[in-house]
Design an enzyme around this catalytic site. Structure first.
Site, PDB file in Angstrom:
ATOM      1  N   ASP A 230       0.874  -1.159   0.000  1.00  0.00           N
ATOM      2  CA  ASP A 230       0.000   0.000   0.000  1.00  0.00           C
ATOM      3  C   ASP A 230       0.920   1.219   0.000  1.00  0.00           C
ATOM      4  O   ASP A 230       2.118   1.113   0.309  1.00  0.00           O
ATOM      5  CB  ASP A 230      -0.941  -0.006   1.208  1.00  0.00           C
ATOM      6  CG  ASP A 230      -2.131   0.942   0.992  1.00  0.00           C
ATOM      7  OD1 ASP A 230      -2.081   1.762   0.035  1.00  0.00           O
ATOM      8  OD2 ASP A 230      -3.110   0.882   1.761  1.00  0.00           O
TER       9      ASP A 230
HETATM   10  C1  BGC Z   1      -4.923   3.386  -0.031  1.00  0.00           C
HETATM   11  C2  BGC Z   1      -5.016   2.389  -1.174  1.00  0.00           C
HETATM   12  C3  BGC Z   1      -4.816   3.088  -2.493  1.00  0.00           C
HETATM   13  C4  BGC Z   1      -3.481   3.785  -2.458  1.00  0.00           C
HETATM   14  C5  BGC Z   1      -3.162   4.529  -3.743  1.00  0.00           C
HETATM   15  C6  BGC Z   1      -3.656   4.214  -0.103  1.00  0.00           C
HETATM   16  O1  BGC Z   1      -3.718   5.247   0.833  1.00  0.00           O
HETATM   17  O2  BGC Z   1      -4.961   2.709   1.192  1.00  0.00           O
HETATM   18  O3  BGC Z   1      -6.259   1.738  -1.144  1.00  0.00           O
HETATM   19  O4  BGC Z   1      -4.890   2.186  -3.547  1.00  0.00           O
HETATM   20  O5  BGC Z   1      -3.464   4.739  -1.393  1.00  0.00           O
HETATM   21  O6  BGC Z   1      -4.003   5.629  -3.886  1.00  0.00           O
END
Ligand code: BGC
Length: 754
Positions: A230
């Site tokens: 993530d």
């Molecule tokens: C989120 C993800 C997301 C990623 C990219 C993170 O803060 O938890 O779900 O895909 O950011 O935007």
């Protein structure tokens, strides 16, 4: 076929390390001299959030215009694999057209608490439903050779301190509730990538969790894509790489690439581990790059698809005969959401949507509907003038439809809710309207359960969830009966927040959160506790009615490797075409361990014309009956009877059948001085010998004892104490010599081997 291994052999150590982190926020690095292209990933999950410049993961900077489909809160309510496949198909087309190699979704974490700020992005409190639906979405996207990234792996069930907090639980809970959806998705749909979560699990960061990434995901489930972090979830890069985290996102300007290079140079990281990671990443990069489709898509068509999907997702929670409405009646719409629907949540999934007409605009284009704002859609602000106008407008109509729900600021990625209420101004106005108008319908826009204090007083409640940009059109069609509601709740609506099983342990102290409720999440808990709820899991009404009959099993008994087909006839007994959701639950009656009253293990959605009947079939296997037995380190179902329950919610069960199960799996058992008599007597291989042995010691009533003695130690108490006594207790209470006990233990252990 590309020879990826040969390519890797030509890469420098620095190039290989570089492949393991992003070039920037959304792109992976290229190696032009070897023909390795730059590819892009984008959020997800219910539309394309492709950012060109100044990327950010919180939805702050604008992304390209795109269609916002219903969020997972809504699509889960469809109980329809086919619908999720259609959604995935549309998203896959859009990704090909926009040159996006991986869509960052679906997000399939379990809704442990109604308060989790991201529940609107997640599917369900039930892992089987979340797993099955996400698998269909993945297949829909990936048929276009566009990858998905199933997230957030794992046990990321709150926003509070999500970057560091440890989700702590026993392995049975982890496997049965928090990993099962991922397991189904991986095994059924083979996602190209997975996204590890930010949090720790039992103390270990998900991004460097050998147990989750290598042992479970790859070795047990056979995952063959790559795992990305993530955004910003990496703690120790080299440890993560060894544990099975291939790609770090976003890149950090090369700092961790350098750590990888140094680790290889100083011998603390084997180069083969790096090579393996690069191979996994490149396999997926080329799966997209070598299969580009000449795709274009029509935004207008996809908008219509968003409308069609949402019509199948909305849940009719209550209907005292007031719905559907007639365009001939005098209808008043009240509330800011009628004009400005809330159709998505905040954060990384936020879509720059092409349009989102409100239900008011749509309904007024088809007939006469009066309107009063009553309260704003974006804050909790009571205004007596607005109230007065709304009450008056409602009083003058035949029927008042109040559009209520949660403003944007109430639920979002990044923080959890602190309560389950809608704005007080909305509750107050609904109560005021009820004083002047008996015919009140409430339409809801929210991504998670809310408390509905007026639920018994209004005549109809239609839950739209966060239904995507087509929600206004879908609401109009459903209210006026041009579409027939067929959604069912993928989660329980408790009466109040305090009833939720995680209440005492959510969201933890910021460092740790204890999942003390274990496997008793959602309906698994409310049913076990026989607690009344506002609306049960699986609930959803229709404008028609269904009857269920002829439950048949292809065989009445089953062994470990067998599967059984359960069939049931569903009949539309009403006057409109409609879709029934047939739900199959299993109840374990073996008492082998503490289990939920029942668990969802099958569902099918079926369209029926008035009077029409169809046979619906669902497959069960031994896993459908099983729980995770930690002593065995495997899934296990005890031999015995299992009930097959068929219904249209977890509480409305219409048919019950029985399935006999016989397993050859044996639970590990070694007899020691601390084995109890009860354990010996419960074991099928020992029961005879144990009874024989027990004869000499088991308590019998003693006529000579005084009344006082007999009432101090009843026969039942003596019996229970005997059963609970470890073998060593027989030394103290029955004078059995140690050697005799040791001989007996040896004999029992031999019997176990037979
Ligand atoms: C989120 C993800 C997301 C990623 C990219 C993170 O803060 O938890 O779900 O895909 O950011 O935007």
């Amino acid at each position: 076929m590309r020879d990826v291994k040969a390519l890797i052999a030509q890469m420098t150590l620095e190039e290989k390390a570089g492949m393991c982190s992003g070039k920037d926020f959304w792109r992976l690095k290229s190696v032009p001299r070897l023909g390795i292209p730059e590819v892009m990933v984008s959020d997800g999950p219910h539309g394309l959030r492709k950012q060109d410049e100044k990327g950010d993961h919180l939805g702050i900077n604008d992304s390209i215009k795109a269609v916002c489909f219903p969020t997972a809160s809504a699509t889960a309510a469809s109980f329809d694999r086919e619908l999720l496949h259609r959604l995935g198909d549309a998203l896959g087309q859009e990704c090909q057209a926009e040159n996006v190699s991986v869509l960052l979704g679906p997000a399939i974490n379990i809704k442990r608490s109604p308060l989790c700020g991201r529940n609107f992005e997640y599917f369900s409190e039930d892992p089987y439903l979340a797993g099955e639906l996400s698998a269909a979405q993945i297949q829909g996207v990936q048929q276009h050779h566009v990858g998905t990234s199933v997230k957030h792996f794992a046990a990321n069930n709150q926003e509070y301190m999500r970057l560091t907090c440890s989700s702590n639980m026993d392995e049975r809970t982890l496997r049965e509730i928090y990993l099962s959806a991922f397991e189904i998705a991986v095994k059924k749909a083979k996602p190209y990538t997975m996204m590890c979560s930010y949090n720790r699990i039992n103390g270990e960061y998900a991004s460097e969790n050998e147990f989750l990434l290598n042992n479970i995901l790859r070795e047990e489930w056979g995952f063959d894509g790559y795992v990305m972090s993530d955004w910003g979830a990496v703690n120790d890069r080299v440890k993560g790489l060894k544990a099975g985290l291939e790609l770090e996102m976003p890149g950090c300007g090369g700092c961790t690439d350098e750590e990888i290079v140094q680790a290889v140079k100083n011998g603390s990281l084997e180069e083969s581990v790096l090579d393996r990671a690069v191979e996994r990443i490149l396999n997926i990069v080329f799966r997209f790059a070598d299969n580009r489709e000449e795709q274009t898509f029509d935004r207008e068509q996809h908008h219509h698809l968003a409308v069609e999907l949402e019509k199948e997702c909305a849940v009719l929670l209550k209907n005292d005969g007031i719905l559907p409405l007639s365009r001939q009646s005098k209808i008043a719409y009240i509330g800011g959401f009628a004009q400005t629907p809330r159709f998505q949540g905040g954060g990384s999934s936020h879509i720059n949507s092409t349009k989102a007409p409100g239900a008011l605009e749509i309904s007024q284009s088809k007939g006469e509907v009066s309107f009063a704002l009553g309260f704003p859609h974006d804050k909790d602000e009571a205004d007596s003038n607005l109230f007065q106008q709304a009450v008056q407008t409602a009083a003058q109509a035949d029927i008042a439809v109040v559009f209520a729900g949660l403003p944007d600021s109430f639920e979002s990625e990044g923080y959890d809710r602190s309560h389950m209420e809608i704005p007080q101004c909305q509750n107050q106005l609904i109560e005021e309207i009820l004083k002047v108008q008996l015919n009140v319908v409430v339409v809801l826009h929210n991504g998670s359960p809310i408390e509905l204090p007026w639920a018994d007083k209004v005549k109809g409640i239609l839950e739209m969830y966060l239904g995507g940009q087509g929600v206004g059109e879908a609401t109009d069609a459903l209210l006026f009966g041009e579409a027939n509601p067929s959604g069912h709740l993928p989660e329980t609506f408790p009466l109040k927040l305090e009833d939720n099983p995680s209440f005492l342990n959510f969201p933890g102290d910021g460092t740790n959160v204890t999942y003390a409720e274990g496997v008793f999440v959602g309906y698994r808990y409310y049913e076990k506790k026989k607690m009344p709820v506002r609306f049960p899991f699986g609930h959803g009404l229709s404008y028609t009615t269904f009857a269920y009959s002829d439950l048949t099993l292809s065989q009445s008994s089953m062994k470990d490797a067998d599967s059984v087909t359960v069939s049931v006839t569903v009949t539309n007994t009403g006057t409109r075409a409609g879709k029934a959701v047939v739900q199959l639950y299993i109840k374990d009656t073996t008492n082998a361990t503490n289990r939920p009253e029942k668990e969802l293990k099958g569902f099918e959605k079926v369209l029926l014309q008035p009077g029409e009947s169809k046979v619906v079939s669902m497959e069960l296997n031994s896993r459908s009956l099983s729980w995770y037995n930690e002593s065995l380190g495997d899934w296990y179902a005890a031999s015995g009877t299992y009930e097959i329950l068929i219904g249209q919610s977890s509480q409305d069960i219409y048919l019950t059948g029985k399935l006999e199960f016989e397993t050859e799996k044996e639970l590990p058992f070694t007899i020691t001085m601390n084995t109890t008599m009860a354990q010996l007597l419960a074991h099928p291989k020992l029961v005879q010998a144990a009874k024989e042995f027990a004869k000499d010691f088991s308590p019998t009533g003693n006529d000579n004892e005084s009344d006082a003695a007999a009432s101090a130690i009843t026969a039942e108490m003596a019996q229970q104490m005997f059963l609970a006594s470890p073998l060593r207790g027989l030394r103290s209470f029955s004078g059995v010599p140690t050697q005799k006990l040791l001989d007996k233990i040896e004999e029992f252990n031999q019997l176990l081997q037979k």
